[in-house]
Design an enzyme around this catalytic site. Structure first.
Site, short mmCIF file in Angstrom:
data_model
loop_
_atom_site.label_atom_id
_atom_site.label_comp_id
_atom_site.label_asym_id
_atom_site.label_seq_id
_atom_site.Cartn_x
_atom_site.Cartn_y
_atom_site.Cartn_z
N ALA A 69 0.86 -1.18 0.00
CA ALA A 69 0.00 0.00 0.00
C ALA A 69 0.91 1.23 0.00
CB ALA A 69 -0.88 -0.03 1.23
N GLY A 114 0.59 -5.07 0.78
CA GLY A 114 -0.57 -5.15 -0.12
C GLY A 114 -0.24 -5.80 -1.46
N GLU A 117 -0.49 -9.42 -0.84
CA GLU A 117 -1.92 -9.70 -0.66
C GLU A 117 -2.64 -9.76 -2.01
OE1 GLU A 117 -1.96 -6.50 2.23
OE2 GLU A 117 -2.78 -7.85 3.73
N GLU A 137 4.59 -4.95 7.16
CA GLU A 137 3.80 -3.88 7.79
C GLU A 137 4.26 -3.55 9.20
OE1 GLU A 137 2.53 -6.44 6.12
OE2 GLU A 137 1.01 -5.72 4.72
#
Ligand code: CAA
Length: 263
Positions: A69, A114, A117, A137
């Site tokens: 992200a 992300g 993911e 993260e």
């Protein structure tokens, strides 16, 4: 497929295979809100495109698939907006899983946070020998937010998922393959052609049969063996009402290649 205005992605389709490329190379293809919304728009269009048989997801350039992200964008979020941002990421990942057609992640570099993911929401993952995988993260005081705690644990087992998420460490392509995060590791320069070849092979098979197989495997993974087997039996029976099954079996008996129409 109708043209969509895309700034942070590119999308192209040929021979029944769509390729969506996250294209924010300066930020190592990090996912901000706009990019996630564009991904949702592409998934909507892919869902409606009856000529498509497979979708490849990849990142632009030689360095990153998706490095997570977008940290700069996230740094200004409060709890409610962060929750909505996570909702958006979850919608993209669920949207990939829910597509009837098979999806392939061509992991051409960093697949972090992300990005991992996103890759894990694809049906098949192939990695360049330069790919690096991780859920870093915790290095930011955060945790996975686009499904990583759930999909990673299902993919590699809860203990390995805990090691990856607690440590925030990065893993090379071979390690990722050994853990079940990637199916095969391919020389970097050959990855895109390799994934296109896999996609074209799948595209040549009976599309309804492939779609029903995907659904049965996915539903079965979250439900009991008995209900998964029930869905399989039901789908197997339904396929006998399709023109493709009639064509596929006729073509075999007539010793010729089948011409599937997806109906
Ligand atoms: N968000 C925003 N920008 C990013 C980014 C990210 N996730 N990852 C890299 N960038 C940017 C860098 O800030 C840098 O920008 P500038 O040139 O403007 O400074 C550019 O991309 C190149 O990055 P680096 O200079 O850091 O490249 P490097 O080769 O030295 O390191 C890297 C590469 C190890 C991937 C490093 O960039 C890195 O650690 N990135 C962050 C990875 C990360 O933490 N991802 C998880 C994000 S949180 C998340 O994803 C939550 C969730 O589950 C939804």
């Amino acid at each position: 497929m109708a043209p969509i205005d895309l700034e942070n992605l590119t999308y192209e389709a040929a021979d029944g295979v769509g390729t969506v490329t996250v294209a924010r190379e300066k930020a190592l293809n990090a996912l901000d809100e706009k990019t996630l919304r564009e991904l949702l728009a592409v998934l909507d269009a892919v869902r409606l495109d009856r000529d498509l048989r497979a979708l490849i997801v990849t990142g632009k350039g030689d360095k990153a698939f998706v490095a997570g992200a977008d940290i700069a964008a996230m740094s200004t979020l409060g709890p409610l907006r962060a929750r909505r941002f996570a909702d958006l990421g979850h919608r993209v990942c669920a949207g990939l899983e829910e597509l009837e057609l098979p999806t392939i992640a061509a992991v051409n570099g960093f697949a972090l946070g992300g990005g991992l993911e996103l890759a894990m929401a694809c049906d098949l993952v192939y990695a360049s020998d330069r790919a690096r995988f991780g859920q870093p993260e915790v290095n930011l005081g955060l945790m996975p937010g686009f499904g990583g705690t759930q999909r990673l644990a299902r993919r590699v087992g809860p203990m390995r998922a805990k090691e990856m998420i607690f440590s925030g460490a990065m893993y090379g392509a071979e390690q990722a393959r050994a853990m079940g995060l990637a199916l095969e590791v391919v020389p970097h320069g050959e990855l895109q052609a390799f994934c296109r070849e896999k996609a074209r092979l799948i595209a040549s098979r009976g599309p309804v049969a492939v779609a029903r197989s995907k659904r049965a495997i996915q539903v079965g993974a979250d439900e009991s063996l008995a209900s998964g087997c029930e869905l399989e039996r039901e789908s197997f029976g339904l396929l006998f009402g399709t023109a493709d099954a009639a064509e596929g079996m006729r073509a075999f008996l007539e010793k010729r290649a089948p011409a599937f129409k997806g109906s």
